[in-house]
Write a protein that holds these residues in place. Structure first.
Motif, PDB file in Angstrom:
ATOM      1  N   PRO B 596      19.958 -10.586 -34.389  1.00  0.00           N
ATOM      2  CA  PRO B 596      20.663  -9.306 -34.451  1.00  0.00           C
ATOM      3  C   PRO B 596      19.713  -8.124 -34.652  1.00  0.00           C
ATOM      4  O   PRO B 596      20.122  -6.984 -34.538  1.00  0.00           O
ATOM      5  CB  PRO B 596      21.577  -9.446 -35.678  1.00  0.00           C
ATOM      6  CG  PRO B 596      21.455 -10.839 -36.157  1.00  0.00           C
ATOM      7  CD  PRO B 596      20.199 -11.401 -35.594  1.00  0.00           C
ATOM      8  N   TYR B 597      18.475  -8.402 -34.988  1.00  0.00           N
ATOM      9  CA  TYR B 597      17.551  -7.319 -35.345  1.00  0.00           C
ATOM     10  C   TYR B 597      16.409  -7.148 -34.362  1.00  0.00           C
ATOM     11  O   TYR B 597      15.445  -6.452 -34.646  1.00  0.00           O
ATOM     12  CB  TYR B 597      16.995  -7.568 -36.754  1.00  0.00           C
ATOM     13  CG  TYR B 597      18.100  -7.627 -37.771  1.00  0.00           C
ATOM     14  CD1 TYR B 597      18.664  -6.457 -38.248  1.00  0.00           C
ATOM     15  CD2 TYR B 597      18.612  -8.842 -38.204  1.00  0.00           C
ATOM     16  CE1 TYR B 597      19.706  -6.492 -39.153  1.00  0.00           C
ATOM     17  CE2 TYR B 597      19.657  -8.887 -39.107  1.00  0.00           C
ATOM     18  CZ  TYR B 597      20.201  -7.701 -39.582  1.00  0.00           C
ATOM     19  OH  TYR B 597      21.236  -7.740 -40.463  1.00  0.00           O
ATOM     20  N   ASP B 598      16.479  -7.859 -33.229  1.00  0.00           N
ATOM     21  CA  ASP B 598      15.373  -7.839 -32.278  1.00  0.00           C
ATOM     22  C   ASP B 598      14.057  -8.180 -32.958  1.00  0.00           C
ATOM     23  O   ASP B 598      13.009  -7.633 -32.627  1.00  0.00           O
ATOM     24  CB  ASP B 598      15.250  -6.471 -31.592  1.00  0.00           C
ATOM     25  CG  ASP B 598      16.350  -6.283 -30.567  1.00  0.00           C
ATOM     26  OD1 ASP B 598      16.968  -7.300 -30.191  1.00  0.00           O
ATOM     27  OD2 ASP B 598      16.594  -5.138 -30.152  1.00  0.00           O
ATOM     28  N   ALA B 599      14.128  -9.043 -33.943  1.00  0.00           N
ATOM     29  CA  ALA B 599      12.919  -9.397 -34.680  1.00  0.00           C
ATOM     30  C   ALA B 599      12.135 -10.482 -33.975  1.00  0.00           C
ATOM     31  O   ALA B 599      11.010 -10.781 -34.346  1.00  0.00           O
ATOM     32  CB  ALA B 599      13.283  -9.847 -36.095  1.00  0.00           C
ATOM     33  N   LEU B 613      11.035  -6.717 -39.187  1.00  0.00           N
ATOM     34  CA  LEU B 613      12.405  -6.536 -38.706  1.00  0.00           C
ATOM     35  C   LEU B 613      13.326  -7.635 -39.193  1.00  0.00           C
ATOM     36  O   LEU B 613      14.523  -7.444 -39.316  1.00  0.00           O
ATOM     37  CB  LEU B 613      12.412  -6.528 -37.180  1.00  0.00           C
ATOM     38  CG  LEU B 613      11.817  -5.300 -36.505  1.00  0.00           C
ATOM     39  CD1 LEU B 613      11.900  -5.442 -34.999  1.00  0.00           C
ATOM     40  CD2 LEU B 613      12.554  -4.049 -36.933  1.00  0.00           C
ATOM     41  N   CYS B 614      12.762  -8.824 -39.414  1.00  0.00           N
ATOM     42  CA  CYS B 614      13.591  -9.982 -39.742  1.00  0.00           C
ATOM     43  C   CYS B 614      14.267  -9.793 -41.089  1.00  0.00           C
ATOM     44  O   CYS B 614      13.638  -9.431 -42.067  1.00  0.00           O
ATOM     45  CB  CYS B 614      12.742 -11.239 -39.752  1.00  0.00           C
ATOM     46  SG  CYS B 614      13.655 -12.698 -40.267  1.00  0.00           S
ATOM     47  N   GLU B 615      15.567 -10.038 -41.121  1.00  0.00           N
ATOM     48  CA  GLU B 615      16.325  -9.930 -42.369  1.00  0.00           C
ATOM     49  C   GLU B 615      16.603 -11.299 -42.954  1.00  0.00           C
ATOM     50  O   GLU B 615      17.285 -11.424 -43.965  1.00  0.00           O
ATOM     51  CB  GLU B 615      17.636  -9.183 -42.124  1.00  0.00           C
ATOM     52  CG  GLU B 615      17.459  -7.725 -41.724  1.00  0.00           C
ATOM     53  CD  GLU B 615      17.224  -6.815 -42.937  1.00  0.00           C
ATOM     54  OE1 GLU B 615      17.678  -7.133 -44.029  1.00  0.00           O
ATOM     55  OE2 GLU B 615      16.552  -5.784 -42.761  1.00  0.00           O
ATOM     56  N   GLY B 616      16.138 -12.340 -42.265  1.00  0.00           N
ATOM     57  CA  GLY B 616      16.278 -13.685 -42.814  1.00  0.00           C
ATOM     58  C   GLY B 616      17.667 -14.279 -42.742  1.00  0.00           C
ATOM     59  O   GLY B 616      18.035 -15.102 -43.574  1.00  0.00           O
TER      60      GLY B 616
END
Lengths: 140, 649, 346, 343
Positions: B596-599, B613-616
């Motif tokens: 969802p975060y383009d990470a 970017l990663c929210e885990g």
């Protein structure tokens, strides 16, 4: 204590909604059966089918996956992926003849302590008559 | 090295100990492999409780800690800091929630104790496999982007600029000022809107830290908190603002007249025009949509008369790239669409006006120079009906929410009308009067008492033309009677809705919208100026209907939030992020699709995590068929062992 | 001891064997396999090759060695598990499959006698059946030292003479079984003996497939370890485990602890079949894999059967049952491979 | 009708011109009826290529080997590989492209239309011939197969011995090809999930009984996953415990491996193994039916995958193997995805 069958249910709760909802049930002192063993994960989208198979394999009588309502996912869309994946797992488990009541999914928001208790109550009520889950359980 | 885990079971007074046999939990956990210490205490979160943990870590050389107590949302941070002070990494502590998820919801002591033991054991299994992690550090681009040049955007930009941060202020229309510049006077003080706003507009234009980009739109945003990359489309105005001397010669020769947006169609303007006299930037622009043609052959009269040669038909759209560390979105509001309000004849009868049109009529610089005249026959209206909640609070047909500002501006409208037309009568149809705010209630009372505005509690069912009059059918629910008024003018307090294009903007910014289409805040109470995407903040009516003081307050709040990022050289991000095992990764890109975060991205045929970017969330990990990606400290192995602990024994 | 058993008396005899666990080939859908038989009448001695050989009974795919339990207080508790003590009879063993067990015996004795294997091996009586017609298109027992009426490893060999069986008891165990129901048997007549010989001779003729000059192969293989031959031959191999799991002579295994619960720690130590064609078979814990590709794995299978085993036990580790050929998903034919080995470089 | 001479001609041309490094096709086996995979490197060997109803294999499986081999080579030959595909096989290529496992430019696709028939089921044929050995099976102009046995030639309607997957084929025409052999003929199919119905219509307990009996047969030879072109993972999640991936894999990483499934072929473990396979193939399985064909224990594995295929279609309107640019079934969603099963 009676000798009544007490099912063991593994519940994968997303941290932001369902786990928080279960906390609210606690804060509100809403009583529900103790058959559920909660495992808090970050998002319902992180629940791999392997977790579900593994829980049944290790003897769970029921497995619950609970996440945020559509549109409310803390991670924007994890629950939408979960919804799709879980639908497939559910169909597969039913296809091989597992009782559908044993694997369920729910949307429980952080404000729905009441709903959480209801989901658990219903779950326990529905699988008690089925007895222990032996089909997929590893022979120990 | 063998893991040495300590388990600390909290009684929480009788909150836990009342239904869970904490001694038994302590004892059972002491038998658990990997556990070398377990003890219970009446309040673990108290200082003596925390000291117990610290002492045990030191004495028993613990390297992992489980605290069985209340929900981790409450004291996880507390206990993580506790073990940190004893020299352990914060991630070596996990909380077993045996209160909210156990003692508070069960009555049977035996069963609750059994469950508490399982929860605690599974938490031990998890912490046994936790990695020690340090927060991820990110450098910060110490500039900000403000989207929207209304009062909220202006305020945010100025606050940021005055704190010595560079600001890019992007406004899609030719001038900043927003809706506030259209207003006549402002409630409850009745000071002139333009008089208080134009100084701020000028300050923006002159501020060395502000890069003003009007007639521009945000096209694409990438990056993350502290490091956004923004592509801004600068649309051509065909007039060089530096050359334009505002001589007004061009409009005199322009053959085209179109409705003037600033006056909401109450007046006309030429194809080449200045939006309003105090426009910032102070320059004319050429409206390509109404201009007969850019080619000199088509018309070109304006260019012929322009002495400084400011008109440039060859001006092209430009894409400007900016790097910023924080973004404030102040995209504002628009009025509810008139097509949707047919029952009040809005858009059909010229003397049915909306609130903003009436503001223009009231304005000294407006189409009538501040005189109240009917658009149809330029006569002074003697009977004016103001209708509140037009489109608001109407879940069946229109908007469910309250537009908040209409009660106050309607009172202001009625009052100002009476100030202009002393022998006139103002009627206000309302559902409720919501006048919470400093000096607001007094203001409404003043309208009733001093200016004799007649408030009628009820809804208007129909407005129709009847012999040069507008017949208004309504009901006064207080006396339970039907009301019929022959009005000269009807003013509708239209619902406030998110500005046109807010949805598209939200998509570009990857921030969420609420059910009504306003930009969603991260938390309705505790994080009201933050969006769900870190580094992006909300200001003004883009988030919900707001009056000026609220918009300004939120704008300053958003600026302060942005400053709290920009004032740091580096930012820190939770290190519980996804991690790729490149040996297993086949580069199928499924994780990239779901993130969802383009990470996630593919690099040399393997997935790569942008840790910032990663929210885990772990959606990637559940999607990966090869178990090649997992989130640190909540890995599939940890979940597997937790399942095992829940079901084993 | 040689006897005649009429088909009518057959079930009478089997009934007398009730104290034994009895296995026989059973057809399920289209598959034949050895299964425990409850109703002795139902043994049908006519059948094509079973998918799995009696190996699965003597050397089951899963064997529990021990159960363990551990906790902080009580330490480690271990309970040894041995196979059930109960004599068994397997009916309808094909001579090749019985021969296979004599080859596998070599592996499980020696310095260490595998108690699980031998427990089952010693308490199992093998009753064979001559292959009047080959049970598979791919049989080649004659090439590897067997025959459709080989007696190796059998306790009794039965030969179908249409309305009766010619019974050759080959061991004490075999004699005992016959003595349990003496009245079921008759003495063979001269004609019976002649019929037997005729059928046995005919059965050999029916084996169509063969490996020529197989004696040359072990020596030839010795020089072929480092040749590109294996790359080419393994091109179509998909590295499944069919050939070795189905092979009556393959005996590789893996031992794993199956943990039922980590808290408290308890579980079982289990032996399962393993398979040299699986990529992880020789994976070292260092991450190094000495057989990193399918060429080296196919080579291992051929070399083990036709070189290493011959060097150790003077026999091919192949009985020519043809299962690996019939069931190979991509049609790899061991006869063809060995033919190519023989002709390689010529 | 597809003429093998046409295939040979093209194969010869591309090999002669050096357009491809080799061609994966079908040739006659040395020991009987069925074809075997052929790896043709020189124009002279092209003569070995065949096309008949025994060409059952989904050769795209060998693209996985090709990729691994190439990864090991120091100076790999960058030319594409020629590959003969049927309609079903071509869908595997689509999924492999979709998952970026192969690149379009690395393959040269010789697509064959199955026209009105398909490939045979060896077991059905054996039954049809009462255990007699067939020497040869050929296509004829119509919907029949011509079978040659020692007793001579006979004509059999193809449908009688056609593989199950062909009877339920959703597109018997290669969706991707560089050259096409045969005509695009639409086979009329009333319901591509027809065979599933007989299991779906059983009661829950009967379904369980059916699957328990079937999966208890499993000997975990892993032929199903070995033959599957979609099972191209370097390491199957089912195997994790035995596998140290490379020399660089640290002890820490090894300790992180999970044993989701034990090696023991017991009911519970066999189920988890087959669940994992079915769910991992959901939206990826292109129904080439190879898993079921190769199973030595005759487990009807296709049903598991077919069930997932059916649900993907019915719940999410998703079809695997037609569009290399669409996201995978479980890596996308629609707002309106069904959720009536959710509380």
């Amino acid at each position: 204590m009676t000798d009544e069958f007490e099912p063991r249910i593994v519940a994968f709760l997303c941290k932001w909604c369902s786990s928080a909802g279960s906390d609210l049930a606690g804060v509100s002192r809403m009583e529900y059966p103790s058959n559920v063993l909660p495992i808090t994960v970050m998002c319902s989208g992180s629940v791999s089918p392997l977790y579900i198979f593994s829980a049944f394999n290790k003897g769970a009588d029921g497995v619950l996956v609970s996440g945020c309502h559509p549109g409310d996912c803390h991670y924007l869309k994890g629950n939408y992926y979960a919804r799709r994946r879980i639908a497939l797992v559910k169909k597969l488990l039913e296809f091989i003849g597992l009782e559908p009541q044993r694997f369920q999914m729910s949307w429980v928001s952080a404000a729905e302590g009441k709903k959480y208790t209801q989901v658990i109550k219903d779950f326990v009520k529905e699988i008690k008559p089925l007895g222990p889950q032996t089909k997929l359980r590893r022979n120990q | 090295m063998k893991k040495r885990t300590g388990v600390f079971v909290c009684h929480c007074g009788i909150n836990i100990a009342g239904t869970v046999d904490v001694k038994k939990v302590t004892e059972e956990l002491s038998k658990h492999p990997g556990v070398v210490h377990s003890e219970d205490y009446i309040y673990m979160c108290s200082d003596p409780g925390q000291n117990l943990i610290i002492d045990a870590i030191k004495e028993k050389n613990l390297d992992k800690v489980v605290v069985a107590c209340c929900s981790p949302t409450l004291h996880e941070t507390t206990f993580r800091n506790t073990i940190k002070s004893a020299g352990l990494n914060t991630f070596q502590c996990e909380i077993a929630n045996i209160r909210e998820q156990c003692s508070w919801v069960h009555k049977d002591m035996e069963k609750a104790t059994e469950k508490a033991i399982k929860i605690s054991k599974s938490t031990v299994e998890r912490v046994l496999r936790n990695e020690s992690l340090d927060p991820i550090s990110i450098p910060v681009t110490r500039r900000a982007l403000v989207i929207g040049g209304g009062i909220a955007g202006i305020q945010s930009a100025l606050d940021l600029a005055n704190s010595d941060f560079e600001v890019v202020l992007v406004e899609r229309s030719p001038s900043i000022g927003g809706h506030m510049i259209q207003l006549s006077e402002t409630f409850p003080t009745l000071d002139c809107s333009q008089c208080i706003l134009t100084p701020k507009m000028v300050e923006v234009s002159k501020h060395p830290n502000i890069k003003l980009m009007t007639f521009s739109e945000v096209q694409e945003i990438s990056g993350y908190i502290g490091n956004f990359k923004v592509k801004i489309l600068k649309k051509p105005t065909y007039v060089d603002p530096d050359k334009c001397t505002l001589c007004d010669e061009c409009t005199k020769v322009c053959p085209v007249v179109v409705p003037n947006e600033f006056d909401l169609g109450l007046t006309g303007r030429r194809a080449i025009y200045i939006p309003f006299p105090q426009a910032i930037p102070a320059t004319y622009i050429l409206d390509i949509n109404s201009c007969p043609g850019l080619l000199p052959i088509a018309c070109g009269k304006c260019a012929d008369v322009c002495e400084p040669n400011a008109i440039d038909f060859d001006m092209k759209p430009e894409i400007i790239e900016e790097e910023v560390g924080a973004i404030i979105v102040a995209s504002g509001y628009d009025q509810y669409d008139k097509e949707l309000m047919a029952e009040y004849g809005y858009g059909k009868y010229p003397d049915v006006l909306d609130g903003l049109q009436f503001e223009r009529l009231l304005s000294a610089s407006g189409p009538t120079m501040g005189k109240i005249l009917r658009p149809s026959d330029h006569k002074e209206p003697k009977e004016v009906v103001f209708i509140q909640c037009v489109g608001s609070r109407d879940p069946e047909l229109h908007c469910e929410y309250c537009s908040k500002i209409c009660c106050m501006y309607t009172a202001k409208h009625a009052m100002l009308y009476k100030h202009h037309v002393h022998d006139g009568q103002a009627y206000v149809f309302y559902i409720d009067i919501r006048s919470g705010g400093k000096g607001y209630e007094e203001f409404v009372q003043r309208a009733v008492e001093e200016d004799g505005v007649l408030y009628l509690r009820g809804k208007v069912s129909k407005v129709f033309e009847d012999k040069e009059k507008l017949k208004v059918w309504g009901i006064d629910t207080l006396i339970g009677k039907d009301i019929e008024i022959d009005a000269d003018m009807v003013v509708l307090a239209m619902a406030t809705r998110p500005s046109n294009g807010a949805e598209e903007l939200a998509r570009k910014l990857k921030i969420a919208l609420d059910k009504d289409g306003f930009l969603a805040e991260a938390h309705p109470k505790l994080r009201p100026v933050e969006s769900v995407t870190s580094g992006m903040f909300l200001a003004g009516a883009a988030q919900a209907p707001k009056d000026i003081p609220e918009a300004v307050a939120q704008a300053s709040g958003a600026a302060a939030k942005a400053i709290s990022i920009l004032c740091q050289e580096r930012l820190y991000h939770a290190p519980t992020v996804a991690n790729v095992n490149i040996n297993l990764c086949t580069g199928c890109g499924m994780c990239v699709d779901v993130c969802p975060y383009d990470a996630l991205s593919l690099k040399n045929g393997k997935a790569e995590v942008n840790e910032v970017l990663c929210e885990g969330c772990g959606t990637c990990s559940a999607t990966c068929l090869r178990a090649a990606i997992q989130v640190k400290n909540i890995t599939p192995l940890q979940v597997h062992e937790m399942i095992n602990a829940c079901l084993g024994g | 001891m040689e006897k005649i058993l009429t088909k009518k008396s057959f079930s009478k005899w089997v009934k007398k064997l009730e104290s034994y666990k009895i296995y026989a080939p059973v057809k399920n859908d289209d598959l034949w396999n050895y299964e425990i038989i409850d109703i002795p009448e139902s043994i049908q001695p006519d059948y094509p090759n079973t998918v799995l050989s009696p190996k699965k009974i003597i050397f089951p795919q899963r064997e529990i060695f021990l159960e363990f339990k551990a906790s902080n207080e009580e330490g480690l508790e271990v309970k040894e598990i041995l196979p059930e003590e109960r004599p068994a009879i397997i009916f309808g063993v094909r001579p090749c499959d019985a021969r296979a067990l004599t080859l596998t015996d070599n592996v499980f004795k020696g310095d260490f006698e595998d108690p699980y294997y031998w427990k089952r091996r010693n308490q199992t009586i093998l009753i064979g059946l001559t292959c009047n017609i080959p049970p598979s298109f791919d049989c080649f027992c004659l090439s590897v030292g067997g025959s459709p009426h080989s007696k190796d490893g059998l306790d009794i060999l039965m030969t179908d003479l249409e309305d009766k069986y010619y019974i050759e008891s080959l061991t004490k165990k075999g004699n005992q079984l016959i003595n349990l129901a003496k009245d079921c048997f008759e003495e063979p007549k001269v004609m019976d003996k002649k019929d037997l010989e005729k059928i046995q001779a005919n059965s050999e003729i029916q084996i169509k497939r063969q490996i020529k000059d197989i004696k040359k192969i072990p020596k030839k293989l010795k020089g072929m370890f480092d040749t590109p031959f294996w790359d080419k031959e393994s091109l179509s191999c998909i590295q499944c485990g069919i050939c070795t799991y189905l092979c009556p002579t393959c005996h590789c295994f893996d031992i794993n602890d199956e943990v039922a619960s980590s808290a408290p720690l308890k579980g079982k130590r289990v032996r399962t079949w393993d398979n040299c064609q699986f990529p992880d078979f020789t994976m070292h814990s260092s991450g190094h894999n000495p057989r990193p590709d399918k060429a080296s794995r196919l080579r291992q299978r051929i070399l083990h059967k036709f070189q290493y085993f011959v060097e150790l036990y003077e026999n091919f580790q192949c009985v020519g049952c043809g299962r690996c050929i019939s069931k190979c998903p991509v049609g790899i034919d061991i006869i063809e491979v060995l033919d190519k080995v023989r002709d390689y470089g010529l | 009708m597809v003429k093998v001479e046409d295939i040979k001609k093209e194969a010869k041309r591309i090999l002669k011109e050096g357009k491809v490094k080799y061609i994966i096709g079908y040739k006659k086996s040395t020991n009987g009826l069925m074809s075997v995979p052929a790896f043709i490197e020189s124009p002279e060997d092209v003569e070995n290529l065949i096309w008949d109803p025994t060409c059952v294999y989904n050769l795209t499986r060998f693209l996985v080997d090709e990729k691994r081999r190439k990864a090991r080579e120091k100076n790999p030959d960058e030319r594409p590989v020629g590959i003969v595909v049927k309609g079903c096989d071509s869908r595997a290529i689509i999924v492999l492209l979709q998952e970026k496992f192969i690149n379009r430019e690395n393959i040269y696709v010789l697509g064959i239309s199955c026209e009105t028939t398909g490939v045979l089921d060896e077991k059905k044929l054996l039954k049809k011939l009462n255990g007699k050995k067939a020497e040869k099976v050929e296509y004829d102009e119509k919907d029949n197969f011509i079978i040659t046995t020692l007793d001579g030639k006979s004509k059999v309607p193809a449908d009688e011995i056609l593989a199950e997957r062909c009877l339920e084929c959703r597109a018997n025409f290669p969706v991707i090809n560089d050259i096409l052999f045969g005509e695009k003929v639409d086979r009329k199919l009333d319901n591509r999930f027809k065979s599933l119905e007989k299991i779906e219509s059983l009661s829950k307990e009967k379904r369980w009984g059916f699957w328990k009996e079937q999966l208890d047969k499993c000997i975990r030879c892993y032929a199903c996953r070995s033959v599957c072109p979609m099972c191209y993972c370097d390491e199957c999640v089912v195997d994790t415990i035995n596998f140290a991936v490379t020399a660089d894999t640290t002890a820490e990483e090894k300790a992180q491996r999970i044993k989701w499934v034990e090696k023991s072929p017991t009911t519970s473990e066999n189920f988890v193994y087959h669940f994992v396979r079915a769910i991992h193939l959901a939206g990826r399985c292109i129904d080439c039916g190879e898993c079921e064909r190769v199973c030595p224990m005759d487990i009807p594995l296709r049903f598991l995958n077919k069930k997932m295929e059916k649900e993907a279609k019915e719940l999410f309107d998703y079809d695997a193997g037609f569009d290399p640019d669409q996201p995978s079934l479980v890596s996308c969603f629609k707002d309106e995805d069904p959720e009536d099963f959710i509380r």
